[in-house]
Design a protein around this motif. Structure first.
Motif, PDB file in Angstrom:
ATOM      1  N   LYS A 105      33.488  57.220  -3.686  1.00 34.23           N
ATOM      2  CA  LYS A 105      33.871  55.835  -4.381  1.00 34.23           C
ATOM      3  C   LYS A 105      32.883  55.001  -4.513  1.00 34.23           C
ATOM      4  CE  LYS A 105      37.555  53.587  -2.463  1.00 34.23           C
ATOM      5  NZ  LYS A 105      38.212  53.193  -1.686  1.00 34.23           N
ATOM      6  N   SER A 156      37.153  53.461  -8.385  1.00 37.95           N
ATOM      7  CA  SER A 156      37.556  52.915  -7.182  1.00 37.95           C
ATOM      8  C   SER A 156      38.770  53.668  -6.563  1.00 37.95           C
ATOM      9  CB  SER A 156      37.954  51.492  -7.213  1.00 37.95           C
ATOM     10  OG  SER A 156      39.024  51.227  -8.177  1.00 37.95           O
ATOM     11  N   VAL A 158      40.609  57.118  -5.506  1.00 40.14           N
ATOM     12  CA  VAL A 158      40.164  58.629  -5.047  1.00 40.14           C
ATOM     13  C   VAL A 158      40.880  59.383  -5.659  1.00 40.14           C
ATOM     14  CG1 VAL A 158      40.388  60.119  -2.908  1.00 40.14           C
ATOM     15  CG2 VAL A 158      39.328  57.669  -2.564  1.00 40.14           C
ATOM     16  N   SER A 188      40.276  56.152   1.521  1.00 38.77           N
ATOM     17  CA  SER A 188      41.175  55.314   0.697  1.00 38.77           C
ATOM     18  C   SER A 188      42.010  54.425   1.819  1.00 38.77           C
ATOM     19  CB  SER A 188      41.975  55.779  -0.017  1.00 38.77           C
ATOM     20  OG  SER A 188      43.033  55.128  -0.460  1.00 38.77           O
TER      21      SER A 188
END
Length: 208
Positions: A105, A156, A158, A188
């Motif tokens: 990320k 941002s 996943v 996340s």
């Protein structure tokens, strides 16, 4: 129109002549600016327009044309020379590549592709669908002859990001690349903010 670009091989020609019913016209089309040896020579037209039929269709390239006017069969006058570009071939989109098959990320990936057109490329877009299903187009940068890229950093979320390239040429022909994808890995975390003196609830998903 003069200097126009079209992808319509049933090319339509139109002109204006303030003559009477005794006028006829001759349409001359050539790939030479002086129209010295016309590729198409259509005569005895009674109307001020003409559409090439299938047997008269032209190859891609720059074409020049003019119209001669005759009154009762006798030459009267002629127009100036106009030109147009015919482009019926879609861009060729190849070599779609992502510089990493998986990233974490907030990291970036560089997407590249090669786009070649027989006349001229207009715009090239990278179309990306993120793991939530949202699809967005991004204008790619022409960084070298026939080569385009886009540095993508909106990572941002996943999951899997699907990519295709969409290329347009100056005549409006459109073509797509094959699809490719990359993965965004990481943690996340969804955190709710409860009232004071209560336990924070953390939902954790590990992507492997």
């Amino acid at each position: 129109g003069n200097g126009s670009i079209t992808n319509d091989n049933t090319t339509y020609f139109e002109w204006d002549y303030p003559g009477g019913s005794s006028m006829t016209f001759r349409l001359l089309i050539d790939d030479n600016p002086d129209i010295s040896s016309p590729e198409r020579n259509i005569s005895d037209m009674q109307f001020e327009n003409y559409t090439l039929n299938l047997s008269e269709s032209l190859n891609d390239g720059i074409w020049y044309w003019k119209v001669k006017a005759y009154e009762n069969g006798i030459y009267n006058s002629e127009t100036g020379i106009w030109n147009f570009t015919l482009d019926t071939i879609v861009p060729n989109v190849t070599n779609l590549d992502v510089d990493a098959s998986s990233i974490n990320k907030t990291q970036s990936v560089n997407i590249t592709s090669t786009v070649i057109d027989n006349i001229e490329v207009d715009t090239v877009f990278m179309q990306i669908t993120n793991p939530t299903g949202n699809t967005t187009n991004y204008a790619m940068v022409n960084y070298a002859v026939n080569d385009y890229n886009y540095l993508f950093n909106d990572t941002s979320v996943v999951g899997t990001y699907n990519i295709t390239i969409i290329a347009n040429d100056t005549a409006g022909n459109i073509n797509n690349s094959e699809k490719t994808s990359f993965e965004v890995l990481g943690l996340s975390v969804d955190i709710t903010n409860p009232p004071d003196n209560e336990i924070y609830m953390v939902n954790v998903t590990f992507i492997t």
